[in-house]
Motif scaffolding. Structure first.
Motif, PDB file in Angstrom:
ATOM      1  N   ARG A 306      38.098  16.135 -90.339  1.00  0.00           N
ATOM      2  CA  ARG A 306      37.272  16.917 -91.255  1.00  0.00           C
ATOM      3  C   ARG A 306      36.282  16.038 -92.014  1.00  0.00           C
ATOM      4  O   ARG A 306      36.654  14.962 -92.509  1.00  0.00           O
ATOM      5  CB  ARG A 306      38.156  17.658 -92.261  1.00  0.00           C
ATOM      6  CG  ARG A 306      38.991  18.772 -91.688  1.00  0.00           C
ATOM      7  CD  ARG A 306      39.894  19.366 -92.758  1.00  0.00           C
ATOM      8  NE  ARG A 306      40.834  18.370 -93.282  1.00  0.00           N
ATOM      9  CZ  ARG A 306      41.515  18.504 -94.409  1.00  0.00           C
ATOM     10  NH1 ARG A 306      41.324  19.586 -95.162  1.00  0.00           N
ATOM     11  NH2 ARG A 306      42.355  17.566 -94.805  1.00  0.00           N
ATOM     12  N   PRO A 307      35.046  16.463 -92.110  1.00  0.00           N
ATOM     13  CA  PRO A 307      34.079  15.733 -92.938  1.00  0.00           C
ATOM     14  C   PRO A 307      34.530  15.738 -94.399  1.00  0.00           C
ATOM     15  O   PRO A 307      35.105  16.721 -94.877  1.00  0.00           O
ATOM     16  CB  PRO A 307      32.776  16.533 -92.766  1.00  0.00           C
ATOM     17  CG  PRO A 307      32.971  17.324 -91.512  1.00  0.00           C
ATOM     18  CD  PRO A 307      34.429  17.624 -91.428  1.00  0.00           C
ATOM     19  N   GLY A 308      34.307  14.641 -95.081  1.00  0.00           N
ATOM     20  CA  GLY A 308      34.581  14.593 -96.508  1.00  0.00           C
ATOM     21  C   GLY A 308      35.943  14.054 -96.883  1.00  0.00           C
ATOM     22  O   GLY A 308      36.248  13.960 -98.075  1.00  0.00           O
ATOM     23  N   VAL A 309      36.798  13.713 -95.906  1.00  0.00           N
ATOM     24  CA  VAL A 309      38.117  13.194 -96.248  1.00  0.00           C
ATOM     25  C   VAL A 309      38.330  11.765 -95.735  1.00  0.00           C
ATOM     26  O   VAL A 309      39.361  11.163 -96.021  1.00  0.00           O
ATOM     27  CB  VAL A 309      39.253  14.096 -95.701  1.00  0.00           C
ATOM     28  CG1 VAL A 309      39.165  15.485 -96.299  1.00  0.00           C
ATOM     29  CG2 VAL A 309      39.226  14.169 -94.189  1.00  0.00           C
ATOM     30  N   GLY A 310      37.364  11.260 -94.966  1.00  0.00           N
ATOM     31  CA  GLY A 310      37.504   9.927 -94.390  1.00  0.00           C
ATOM     32  C   GLY A 310      36.352   9.016 -94.760  1.00  0.00           C
ATOM     33  O   GLY A 310      35.841   9.038 -95.891  1.00  0.00           O
TER      34      GLY A 310
END
Length: 336
Positions: A306-310
């Motif tokens: 998911r974008p935004g968690v890594g």
């Protein structure tokens, strides 16, 4: 007998544990039917009382000599002779003879479930650890819920219970008591399914497996994966061993008393490494919180997509921003 349909197709049988023992294999079975409930005391009693029942040598033909020996000594005595409790003190030979007798009465072939049929009925196509999902849930089955040193507890019954009184513990196909209450005989011996065992498993001869755990066992033995390798000789009589029945194919001579059909839902399989499958479980509110949390832990092994968690491609944190428009708002809350 009320029958539950288990659709044909592929399923996962067995499990490779964290120590590397055992094997998880994809197996294909044809459609079959399995009894919704364990065979009850009153149902088995009809076999004992019938003039052409237990005392008829026809039902014992070709069984091992131990079966004839046991039959000559009469049947085991039910410890809890309550009509709706599962029949216990019943041997593998007794269960086979009962299924042969009932087949002639109902007009189609009834037998014990094979180990593969039992496991698919309990785990579904997607490899559940317990009939209801992954992880034991207190109060979902009649087992010994308390630590070994404790003899009294809120969920400790210390005997069999009426069949079907743990509805939250049903399998994906609507089958009751596949975890706990009494151990269940399956059709074939250990030698018939050695391909499902690791090379390190001890060979215990021709003893028959028991599945599902009982009111005496703890959660690990009551899982849908656990098999009591070679622990029960076929003439064993115990107050925590019973059985259920199965039919292969669709009988044409007589209509079945079928339960309302249920379909297995996709379920999080712990051995998966597919991030999209893990993500689908983690974000689906239909899955229990415990499953979603476990999927969230597992996805870290392969990377949360998911974008935004890594991280970004340049190694910096990948932050996704949400715009909050300007303007008036209410802050705080009025007291009572």
């Amino acid at each position: 007998i009320v029958w539950c349909e288990v659709p044909g197709g592929e399923f996962i049988m067995g499990e490779t544990d964290k120590y590397g023992y055992g094997k998880a294999l994809k197996i294909t079975l044809q459609r079959f039917y399995i009894s919704k409930y364990l065979v009850t005391h009153t149902q088995f009693q009809t076999f004992l009382d019938a003039k052409d029942g237990y005392s008829n040598s026809t039902w014992w033909k070709d069984l091992h000599v131990d079966g004839f020996s046991q039959r000559g000594q009469r049947e085991g005595q039910q410890k809890w002779p309550l009509a709706n409790h599962p029949r216990e003190h019943v041997s593998w030979y007794d269960a086979i003879a009962f299924s042969r007798w009932l087949s002639t009465k109902l007009g189609y072939t009834i037998t014990l479930p094979t180990e593969g049929q039992w496991e698919k009925a309990a785990r579904g196509a997607f490899g559940r650890e317990y009939p209801w999902g992954n992880g034991y849930q207190i109060g979902f089955a009649n087992i010994h819920n308390e630590p070994p040193s404790i003899t009294i507890g809120p969920n400790l019954v210390r005997q069999t219970t009426a069949v079907g009184i743990y509805p939250q513990g049903v399998s994906p196909y609507g089958i009751h008591d596949l975890s706990g209450n009494v151990w269940e005989w399956v059709l074939q011996s250990r030698q018939a399914h050695k391909q499902y065992l690791s090379d390190d498993d001890e060979d215990n001869g021709s003893y028959t497996h028991l599945r599902g755990g009982s009111w005496k066992t703890h959660a690990d033995q009551a899982s849908a994966v656990y098999s009591s390798f070679g622990s029960a000789p076929e003439d064993n009589l115990s107050d925590d061993v019973g059985f259920r029945l199965a039919i292969v194919g669709t009988p044409s001579s007589s209509p079945l008393n079928l339960a309302e059909p249920k379909a297995d839902k996709p379920f999080f399989l712990r051995i998966t490494s597919d991030p999209q499958r893990l993500l689908a479980v983690m974000l689906n509110p239909e899955h229990p919180p415990q499953e979603r949390a476990e999927a969230g832990r597992e996805i870290n092994k392969v990377g949360d997509p998911r974008p935004g968690v890594g991280l970004r491609s340049d190694g910096l944190p990948d932050i996704i921003w949400c715009e909050v428009p300007g303007g008036e708002f209410t802050m705080g809350a009025a007291g009572e």
